[in-house]
Design a protein around this motif. Structure first.
Motif, PDB file in Angstrom:
ATOM      1  N   ALA A 212      17.268   3.264   5.916  1.00 48.82           N
ATOM      2  CA  ALA A 212      16.388   2.781   4.851  1.00 48.82           C
ATOM      3  C   ALA A 212      15.165   3.688   4.699  1.00 48.82           C
ATOM      4  O   ALA A 212      14.780   4.043   3.579  1.00 48.82           O
ATOM      5  N   ALA A 213      14.571   4.085   5.811  1.00 47.69           N
ATOM      6  CA  ALA A 213      13.408   4.971   5.752  1.00 47.69           C
ATOM      7  C   ALA A 213      13.786   6.325   5.164  1.00 47.69           C
ATOM      8  O   ALA A 213      13.040   6.894   4.355  1.00 47.69           O
ATOM      9  N   GLY A 214      14.933   6.835   5.564  1.00 48.80           N
ATOM     10  CA  GLY A 214      15.392   8.122   5.038  1.00 48.80           C
ATOM     11  C   GLY A 214      15.631   8.094   3.535  1.00 48.80           C
ATOM     12  O   GLY A 214      15.399   9.084   2.837  1.00 48.80           O
ATOM     13  N   LEU A 215      16.085   6.962   3.026  1.00 52.14           N
ATOM     14  CA  LEU A 215      16.324   6.836   1.588  1.00 52.14           C
ATOM     15  C   LEU A 215      15.029   6.563   0.812  1.00 52.14           C
ATOM     16  O   LEU A 215      14.843   7.067  -0.300  1.00 52.14           O
ATOM     17  N   LEU A 216      14.146   5.771   1.394  1.00 54.24           N
ATOM     18  CA  LEU A 216      12.941   5.375   0.669  1.00 54.24           C
ATOM     19  C   LEU A 216      11.805   6.390   0.758  1.00 54.24           C
ATOM     20  O   LEU A 216      10.959   6.446  -0.139  1.00 54.24           O
ATOM     21  N   PHE A 217      11.757   7.189   1.813  1.00 51.81           N
ATOM     22  CA  PHE A 217      10.664   8.146   1.976  1.00 51.81           C
ATOM     23  C   PHE A 217      10.601   9.141   0.818  1.00 51.81           C
ATOM     24  O   PHE A 217       9.527   9.337   0.237  1.00 51.81           O
ATOM     25  N   PRO A 218      11.709   9.797   0.445  1.00 54.72           N
ATOM     26  CA  PRO A 218      11.631  10.722  -0.699  1.00 54.72           C
ATOM     27  C   PRO A 218      11.221  10.027  -1.999  1.00 54.72           C
ATOM     28  O   PRO A 218      10.469  10.587  -2.800  1.00 54.72           O
ATOM     29  N   LEU A 219      11.681   8.799  -2.193  1.00 56.19           N
ATOM     30  CA  LEU A 219      11.293   8.054  -3.385  1.00 56.19           C
ATOM     31  C   LEU A 219       9.794   7.751  -3.371  1.00 56.19           C
ATOM     32  O   LEU A 219       9.117   7.871  -4.402  1.00 56.19           O
ATOM     33  N   ALA A 220       9.266   7.385  -2.217  1.00 49.99           N
ATOM     34  CA  ALA A 220       7.835   7.105  -2.097  1.00 49.99           C
ATOM     35  C   ALA A 220       7.012   8.365  -2.369  1.00 49.99           C
ATOM     36  O   ALA A 220       5.976   8.301  -3.040  1.00 49.99           O
ATOM     37  N   ILE A 221       7.463   9.511  -1.871  1.00 52.37           N
ATOM     38  CA  ILE A 221       6.767  10.779  -2.126  1.00 52.37           C
ATOM     39  C   ILE A 221       6.777  11.080  -3.625  1.00 52.37           C
ATOM     40  O   ILE A 221       5.774  11.504  -4.194  1.00 52.37           O
ATOM     41  N   LEU A 222       7.910  10.830  -4.255  1.00 51.79           N
ATOM     42  CA  LEU A 222       8.048  11.101  -5.681  1.00 51.79           C
ATOM     43  C   LEU A 222       7.127  10.207  -6.513  1.00 51.79           C
ATOM     44  O   LEU A 222       6.478  10.663  -7.449  1.00 51.79           O
ATOM     45  N   VAL A 223       7.073   8.939  -6.167  1.00 52.04           N
ATOM     46  CA  VAL A 223       6.298   7.972  -6.956  1.00 52.04           C
ATOM     47  C   VAL A 223       4.813   8.002  -6.597  1.00 52.04           C
ATOM     48  O   VAL A 223       3.949   8.000  -7.474  1.00 52.04           O
ATOM     49  N   GLU A 224       4.499   8.050  -5.306  1.00 51.60           N
ATOM     50  CA  GLU A 224       3.120   7.923  -4.855  1.00 51.60           C
ATOM     51  C   GLU A 224       2.430   9.257  -4.560  1.00 51.60           C
ATOM     52  O   GLU A 224       1.226   9.296  -4.376  1.00 51.60           O
ATOM     53  N   GLY A 225       3.189  10.323  -4.435  1.00 47.42           N
ATOM     54  CA  GLY A 225       2.596  11.599  -4.036  1.00 47.42           C
ATOM     55  C   GLY A 225       2.616  11.742  -2.532  1.00 47.42           C
ATOM     56  O   GLY A 225       3.095  10.873  -1.805  1.00 47.42           O
TER      57      GLY A 225
END
Length: 135
Positions: free
Chosen positions: A24-37
Motif C-alpha cells: 500500500a505504501a509503495g503504491l500510494l507514495f508516488p501518488l502522494a508525491i504527485l498530488v502533494e509535492g
C-alpha cells in the motif's frame, strides 16, 4: 488477503499485514508525491515518531482489531471502529490543545447518532440465538 484466497494458503492475516502495508505504501507514495509535492524534511523526533508509528503502533493496532474481531460480533466491531475518529479528536484536543470547530463537532454528533441508531436497532429487534456467539 488476496494471496490467501488465490493460493488457498494457510498464512495468517497477521503474518501478511507487514507486506500488505508495504505494498500500500509503495503504491500510494508516488501518488502522494504527485498530488502533494515533495515531502518536507523532518527532524530526529519526526523520524523517531515514524519508526514507532509504522511498525510498532500499527502492528499492535492490527493485532488488537483482529483479536477483538474473534471475540465480538461483526456489528459490535463495526460500531466500535466507527467511534475511533471521534476518540482521536478528543485525545488530540486534550493532549495537544487542538482546536475543535463546528464541523468536527457536527461530525462527532452525526457519527454518535449513527452508532446509537444502529445499536438500538439491533438491541430492540429480535436476534436469533444461533447468530450470537458465546463470550
Amino acid at each position: 488477503m488476496l494471496y490467501r484466497v488465490v493460493r488457498q494458503a494457510t498464512v495468517s492475516a497477521f503474518a501478511l499485514a507487514p507486506w500488505q502495508t508495504l505494498v500500500a505504501a509503495g503504491l500510494l507514495f508516488p501518488l502522494a508525491i504527485l498530488v502533494e509535492g515533495s515531502p518536507p524534511t523532518i527532524g530526529e523526533s519526526g523520524v523517531a515518531s515514524l519508526v514507532y508509528v509504522g511498525p510498532v503502533a500499527t502492528a499492535f493496532a492490527y493485532w488488537a482489531v483482529v483479536e477483538a474481531g474473534r471475540h465480538f460480533r461483526a456489528s459490535t466491531m463495526s460500531m466500535t471502529l466507527l467511534a475511533a475518529p471521534s476518540l482521536g479528536i478528543l485525545i488530540s484536543a486534550l493532549t495537544l490543545g487542538e482546536p475543535i470547530g463546528a464541523s468536527l463537532i457536527a461530525g462527532v454528533v452525526l457519527t454518535g447518532t449513527g452508532i446509537r441508531l444502529a445499536t438500538s436497532a439491533t438491541q430492540g429487534g429480535r436476534v436469533e440465538p444461533s447468530a450470537v456467539r458465546e463470550n
